[in-house]
Enzyme design. Structure first.
Site, PDB file in Angstrom:
ATOM      1  N   CYS A  41     -40.896 -17.942  -7.396  1.00 17.75           N
ATOM      2  CA  CYS A  41     -40.621 -19.380  -7.209  1.00 17.75           C
ATOM      3  C   CYS A  41     -40.203 -19.691  -5.778  1.00 17.75           C
ATOM      4  O   CYS A  41     -40.200 -20.846  -5.371  1.00 17.75           O
ATOM      5  CB  CYS A  41     -39.554 -19.853  -8.186  1.00 17.75           C
ATOM      6  SG  CYS A  41     -37.972 -19.050  -7.908  1.00 17.75           S
ATOM      7  N   CYS A 110     -33.585 -17.574 -13.444  1.00 19.68           N
ATOM      8  CA  CYS A 110     -32.710 -18.129 -12.402  1.00 19.68           C
ATOM      9  C   CYS A 110     -31.325 -17.487 -12.491  1.00 19.68           C
ATOM     10  O   CYS A 110     -30.677 -17.260 -11.466  1.00 19.68           O
ATOM     11  CB  CYS A 110     -32.598 -19.645 -12.537  1.00 19.68           C
ATOM     12  SG  CYS A 110     -34.174 -20.447 -12.881  1.00 19.68           S
TER      13      CYS A 110
HETATM   14 FE1  FES Z   1     -36.522 -20.125  -9.027  1.00 23.07          FE
HETATM   15 FE2  FES Z   1     -34.899 -21.187 -10.730  1.00 23.07          FE
HETATM   16  S1  FES Z   1     -36.992 -21.646 -10.467  1.00 23.07           S
HETATM   17  S2  FES Z   1     -34.503 -19.546  -9.410  1.00 23.07           S
END
Ligand code: FES
Length: 132
Positions: A41, A110
């Site tokens: 991400c 996360c």
């Molecule tokens: Fe990357 Fe939450 S989407 S840490």
């Protein structure tokens, strides 16, 4: 059923910690700093700890990331303050998620970032101790 934006529900605690995160910032003379990132991400987290007599006296963070990453950073820094290094090592992402009243499954990774940042900060602290 896969989670869609319509059925992703955040707990009240997550929303609180996202809107008003605790312990945001830097500790300029930190005893340990953990830098981690999630290559998928692209979110990054930096966690600072101050340690006195083997106990974490302060913890702060800077997170460039999603709401769950910010809420878990806020909670993990709250949880480790006052703990010994060994006690802090017991703080898992599961404990952070529980303290937040849960996270949607799709956002569990996360909380792993928060655990990794904490462990990296403790590692850094230990390394600095042995190099003293
Ligand atoms: Fe990357 Fe939450 S989407 S840490």
């Amino acid at each position: 059923m896969p989670e869609t934006p319509e059925n992703i529900q955040y707990s009240q605690k997550v929303l609180e910690h996202f809107s008003h995160p605790h312990n945001v910032g830097e500790i300029p003379d930190a005893d340990g700093i953990g830098n981690v990132g999630n290559p998928i991400c692209g979110d990054v987290m930096r966690l600072y700890i101050k340690v006195k007599d083997g106990r974490i006296t302060d913890a702060k963070f800077k997170t460039f990331g999603c709401g769950a990453a910010i809420a878990t950073s806020s909670m993990v820094t709250d949880l480790v303050k006052g703990k010994t290094i060994d006690e802090a090592l017991e703080v898992s992402n599961k404990a952070v998620v529980e303290a937040l009243g849960g996270l949607p499954k799709i956002k569990l990774h996360c909380s792993v970032l928060a655990e990794e940042a904490l462990r990296a900060a403790i590692e850094d602290y230990k390394k600095k101790q042995t190099n003293k």
